[in-house]
Design a protein around this motif. Sequence first.
Motif, PDB file in Angstrom:
ATOM      1  N   VAL A   1      44.482  34.145  28.492  1.00 20.15           N
ATOM      2  CA  VAL A   1      44.280  34.924  29.826  1.00 20.15           C
ATOM      3  C   VAL A   1      42.921  35.146  30.173  1.00 20.15           C
ATOM      4  O   VAL A   1      41.947  35.263  28.966  1.00 20.15           O
TER       5      VAL A   1
ATOM      6  N   THR B   1      40.464  36.636  32.305  1.00 15.50           N
ATOM      7  CA  THR B   1      40.182  37.936  33.374  1.00 15.50           C
ATOM      8  C   THR B   1      38.812  38.498  33.517  1.00 15.50           C
ATOM      9  O   THR B   1      37.804  38.008  32.653  1.00 15.50           O
TER      10      THR B   1
ATOM     11  N   LEU C   1      42.148  45.030  26.398  1.00 16.93           N
ATOM     12  CA  LEU C   1      42.289  43.713  25.845  1.00 16.93           C
ATOM     13  C   LEU C   1      42.911  43.894  24.589  1.00 16.93           C
ATOM     14  O   LEU C   1      43.732  42.665  24.084  1.00 16.93           O
TER      15      LEU C   1
ATOM     16  N   LEU D   1      46.453  43.535  24.810  1.00 14.74           N
ATOM     17  CA  LEU D   1      47.039  42.088  25.120  1.00 14.74           C
ATOM     18  C   LEU D   1      47.200  41.286  23.689  1.00 14.74           C
ATOM     19  O   LEU D   1      48.229  40.642  23.519  1.00 14.74           O
TER      20      LEU D   1
ATOM     21  N   ILE E   1      49.152  37.631  22.952  1.00 19.03           N
ATOM     22  CA  ILE E   1      48.496  36.801  23.766  1.00 19.03           C
ATOM     23  C   ILE E   1      47.383  35.930  22.858  1.00 19.03           C
ATOM     24  O   ILE E   1      46.864  36.342  21.574  1.00 19.03           O
TER      25      ILE E   1
ATOM     26  N   ILE F   1      42.026  35.235  25.010  1.00 22.73           N
ATOM     27  CA  ILE F   1      41.511  36.078  25.953  1.00 22.73           C
ATOM     28  C   ILE F   1      40.038  35.510  26.572  1.00 22.73           C
ATOM     29  O   ILE F   1      39.275  35.385  25.348  1.00 22.73           O
TER      30      ILE F   1
ATOM     31  N   ASP G   1      36.986  35.993  29.022  1.00 22.96           N
ATOM     32  CA  ASP G   1      36.075  37.039  29.907  1.00 22.96           C
ATOM     33  C   ASP G   1      35.656  35.832  30.997  1.00 22.96           C
ATOM     34  O   ASP G   1      34.858  34.953  30.484  1.00 22.96           O
TER      35      ASP G   1
ATOM     36  N   LEU H   1      38.904  34.621  21.034  1.00 24.90           N
ATOM     37  CA  LEU H   1      38.368  35.597  21.959  1.00 24.90           C
ATOM     38  C   LEU H   1      37.000  35.009  22.308  1.00 24.90           C
ATOM     39  O   LEU H   1      36.150  34.640  21.446  1.00 24.90           O
TER      40      LEU H   1
ATOM     41  N   ALA I   1      34.758  38.864  25.404  1.00 20.80           N
ATOM     42  CA  ALA I   1      36.222  39.741  25.040  1.00 20.80           C
ATOM     43  C   ALA I   1      36.089  40.055  23.683  1.00 20.80           C
ATOM     44  O   ALA I   1      36.512  41.392  23.279  1.00 20.80           O
TER      45      ALA I   1
END
Length: 155
Positions: free
Chosen positions: A28, A30, A38, A41, A46, A49, A51, A73, A77
């Motif tokens: 993801v 985002t 977060l 998710l 997920i 992630i 950012d 991450l 994130a």
Amino acid sequence: MCGMDGESNSIAFLRRLSRQEKRPKVIVVTMISHSRMLAGLLQLGIDAIIDKRDSLESLFEAVSVTRNGGRFLSPSAAQAVSCLPDNAPARAGVLSRREWEVFRLYASGLLIRDIAKRFGRSSKTIATQKRSGMRKLGLETEAELVEYLRQIGLV
């Protein structure tokens, strides 16, 4: 995260995807930095992630880590998720169409009473839908709601 396939929110899509027996790795990307969302998710399964404010290198690293079965991450994130108190529940909620529409109109500057008139409902009903949507997303204050709306591009 804007909706896909006519849904008001991509979380519903990600939930369906995460339930599949054989699913692709999901990364993801985002602008949302709300720690509860977060963390929610991550609870959905997920794999990574990112950012959008982090470097492009984060995306390359996420692909590499997830390809090898890990979870990734990006720095921003990871920082947001680490700020989540232990007793705070993670939230990656799915808004109803009406809750999403209330948020959209609220972000456009309409007051609760104006939204109520538009839908032919009472102000109390619209305020309840707004609070319900905030709860689903783990937003506790008006400031958090405004920041969320800003992050998703409605403000």
